[in-house]
Design a protein around this motif. Sequence first.
Motif, PDB file in Angstrom:
ATOM      1  N   ASN A 281      34.024  32.752  38.965  1.00  0.00           N
ATOM      2  CA  ASN A 281      33.001  33.274  38.062  1.00  0.00           C
ATOM      3  C   ASN A 281      33.226  34.750  37.765  1.00  0.00           C
ATOM      4  N   TYR A 282      33.735  35.498  38.737  1.00  0.00           N
ATOM      5  CA  TYR A 282      34.065  36.905  38.507  1.00  0.00           C
ATOM      6  C   TYR A 282      35.153  37.011  37.434  1.00  0.00           C
ATOM      7  N   ARG A 283      36.177  36.156  37.537  1.00  0.00           N
ATOM      8  CA  ARG A 283      37.252  36.176  36.532  1.00  0.00           C
ATOM      9  C   ARG A 283      36.708  35.833  35.148  1.00  0.00           C
ATOM     10  N   SER A 284      35.768  34.892  35.082  1.00  0.00           N
ATOM     11  CA  SER A 284      35.137  34.564  33.794  1.00  0.00           C
ATOM     12  C   SER A 284      34.384  35.767  33.247  1.00  0.00           C
ATOM     13  N   ALA A 285      33.687  36.472  34.124  1.00  0.00           N
ATOM     14  CA  ALA A 285      32.946  37.671  33.695  1.00  0.00           C
ATOM     15  C   ALA A 285      33.901  38.737  33.182  1.00  0.00           C
ATOM     16  N   VAL A 286      35.031  38.909  33.850  1.00  0.00           N
ATOM     17  CA  VAL A 286      36.022  39.905  33.429  1.00  0.00           C
ATOM     18  C   VAL A 286      36.525  39.586  32.019  1.00  0.00           C
ATOM     19  N   GLU A 287      36.786  38.300  31.769  1.00  0.00           N
ATOM     20  CA  GLU A 287      37.282  37.883  30.444  1.00  0.00           C
ATOM     21  C   GLU A 287      36.264  38.141  29.340  1.00  0.00           C
ATOM     22  N   GLU A 288      34.988  38.021  29.651  1.00  0.00           N
ATOM     23  CA  GLU A 288      33.938  38.140  28.644  1.00  0.00           C
ATOM     24  C   GLU A 288      33.276  39.509  28.593  1.00  0.00           C
ATOM     25  N   TRP A 289      33.585  40.379  29.520  1.00  0.00           N
ATOM     26  CA  TRP A 289      32.871  41.652  29.670  1.00  0.00           C
ATOM     27  C   TRP A 289      33.041  42.528  28.441  1.00  0.00           C
ATOM     28  N   GLU A 290      31.916  43.008  27.916  1.00  0.00           N
ATOM     29  CA  GLU A 290      31.915  43.898  26.761  1.00  0.00           C
ATOM     30  C   GLU A 290      31.161  45.189  27.054  1.00  0.00           C
ATOM     31  N   GLY A 291      30.845  45.434  28.304  1.00  0.00           N
ATOM     32  CA  GLY A 291      30.092  46.614  28.678  1.00  0.00           C
ATOM     33  C   GLY A 291      30.928  47.882  28.574  1.00  0.00           C
ATOM     34  N   ALA A 292      30.245  49.006  28.532  1.00  0.00           N
ATOM     35  CA  ALA A 292      30.920  50.299  28.415  1.00  0.00           C
ATOM     36  C   ALA A 292      31.615  50.688  29.714  1.00  0.00           C
ATOM     37  N   ALA A 293      30.976  50.415  30.833  1.00  0.00           N
ATOM     38  CA  ALA A 293      31.554  50.775  32.131  1.00  0.00           C
ATOM     39  C   ALA A 293      32.545  49.696  32.565  1.00  0.00           C
ATOM     40  N   PRO A 294      33.619  50.105  33.227  1.00  0.00           N
ATOM     41  CA  PRO A 294      34.545  49.090  33.747  1.00  0.00           C
ATOM     42  C   PRO A 294      33.894  48.282  34.864  1.00  0.00           C
ATOM     43  N   LEU A 295      34.289  47.047  34.980  1.00  0.00           N
ATOM     44  CA  LEU A 295      33.734  46.208  36.041  1.00  0.00           C
ATOM     45  C   LEU A 295      34.248  46.677  37.400  1.00  0.00           C
ATOM     46  N   PRO A 296      33.428  46.518  38.422  1.00  0.00           N
ATOM     47  CA  PRO A 296      33.869  46.852  39.781  1.00  0.00           C
ATOM     48  C   PRO A 296      34.947  45.865  40.227  1.00  0.00           C
ATOM     49  N   SER A 297      35.607  46.189  41.320  1.00  0.00           N
ATOM     50  CA  SER A 297      36.635  45.288  41.854  1.00  0.00           C
ATOM     51  C   SER A 297      35.989  43.999  42.359  1.00  0.00           C
ATOM     52  N   SER A 298      36.814  42.988  42.556  1.00  0.00           N
ATOM     53  CA  SER A 298      36.295  41.720  43.071  1.00  0.00           C
ATOM     54  C   SER A 298      35.730  41.904  44.482  1.00  0.00           C
ATOM     55  N   GLU A 299      36.304  42.809  45.272  1.00  0.00           N
ATOM     56  CA  GLU A 299      35.782  43.072  46.616  1.00  0.00           C
ATOM     57  C   GLU A 299      34.394  43.695  46.550  1.00  0.00           C
ATOM     58  N   GLU A 300      34.216  44.657  45.630  1.00  0.00           N
ATOM     59  CA  GLU A 300      32.895  45.275  45.462  1.00  0.00           C
ATOM     60  C   GLU A 300      31.879  44.238  44.984  1.00  0.00           C
ATOM     61  N   TYR A 301      32.333  43.370  44.113  1.00  0.00           N
ATOM     62  CA  TYR A 301      31.473  42.299  43.615  1.00  0.00           C
ATOM     63  C   TYR A 301      31.048  41.367  44.756  1.00  0.00           C
ATOM     64  N   LEU A 302      31.982  40.962  45.602  1.00  0.00           N
ATOM     65  CA  LEU A 302      31.641  40.068  46.718  1.00  0.00           C
ATOM     66  C   LEU A 302      30.660  40.735  47.674  1.00  0.00           C
ATOM     67  N   ARG A 303      30.874  42.024  47.965  1.00  0.00           N
ATOM     68  CA  ARG A 303      29.929  42.734  48.842  1.00  0.00           C
ATOM     69  C   ARG A 303      28.538  42.750  48.213  1.00  0.00           C
ATOM     70  N   ALA A 304      28.470  43.030  46.919  1.00  0.00           N
ATOM     71  CA  ALA A 304      27.175  43.068  46.224  1.00  0.00           C
ATOM     72  C   ALA A 304      26.536  41.684  46.197  1.00  0.00           C
ATOM     73  N   CYS A 305      27.344  40.629  46.110  1.00  0.00           N
ATOM     74  CA  CYS A 305      26.799  39.263  46.106  1.00  0.00           C
ATOM     75  C   CYS A 305      26.140  38.920  47.436  1.00  0.00           C
ATOM     76  N   THR A 306      26.596  39.527  48.532  1.00  0.00           N
ATOM     77  CA  THR A 306      25.916  39.266  49.802  1.00  0.00           C
ATOM     78  C   THR A 306      24.506  39.844  49.769  1.00  0.00           C
ATOM     79  N   LEU A 307      24.336  40.943  49.043  1.00  0.00           N
ATOM     80  CA  LEU A 307      22.996  41.538  48.916  1.00  0.00           C
ATOM     81  C   LEU A 307      22.116  40.701  47.996  1.00  0.00           C
ATOM     82  N   SER A 308      22.673  40.293  46.861  1.00  0.00           N
ATOM     83  CA  SER A 308      21.849  39.516  45.928  1.00  0.00           C
ATOM     84  C   SER A 308      21.476  38.167  46.527  1.00  0.00           C
ATOM     85  N   SER A 309      22.379  37.541  47.265  1.00  0.00           N
ATOM     86  CA  SER A 309      22.059  36.225  47.814  1.00  0.00           C
ATOM     87  C   SER A 309      21.066  36.308  48.968  1.00  0.00           C
TER      88      SER A 309
END
Length: 141
Positions: free
Chosen positions: A72-100
Amino acid sequence: LLALGLPSVEVLGLAIALERAAGKSSKWHAYLQSLPLHEPLPLLWSAAELRMLAGTGLDETSQRRKRRLLENYRSAVEEWEGAAPLPSSEEYLRACTLSSSRAFLVDGEHGEGLVPLADLLNHKAALAEEQGDEGDEGDEG
């Protein structure tokens, strides 16, 4: 990203990682600073640590979840149109532990979100020592 069918808790994980990357310019900076970097979930464990879960099913479940999150992270990277660059997949996984572990369902339209006050009230900081247990009777110390 919700329109891609990504679960709202995963989109929230991406939002947490993006807001953390924004640092002090994020309006959520103080709140995010109060949170741990991540929760110690098996999602982030090493292969050696996961071997301790062998035979429980949690090892396989954790690995499947990690693969799904990264897909799903790779799908988000392909579709991302935001101004800020996406965080790394490691940062994303760490943040997902907080959201979950901390997200609340807001509603059907917005999905899940962090609610700072509720988050603060929802976590037990320490166990209180019980007074007057049987066997302690007569102990006045």
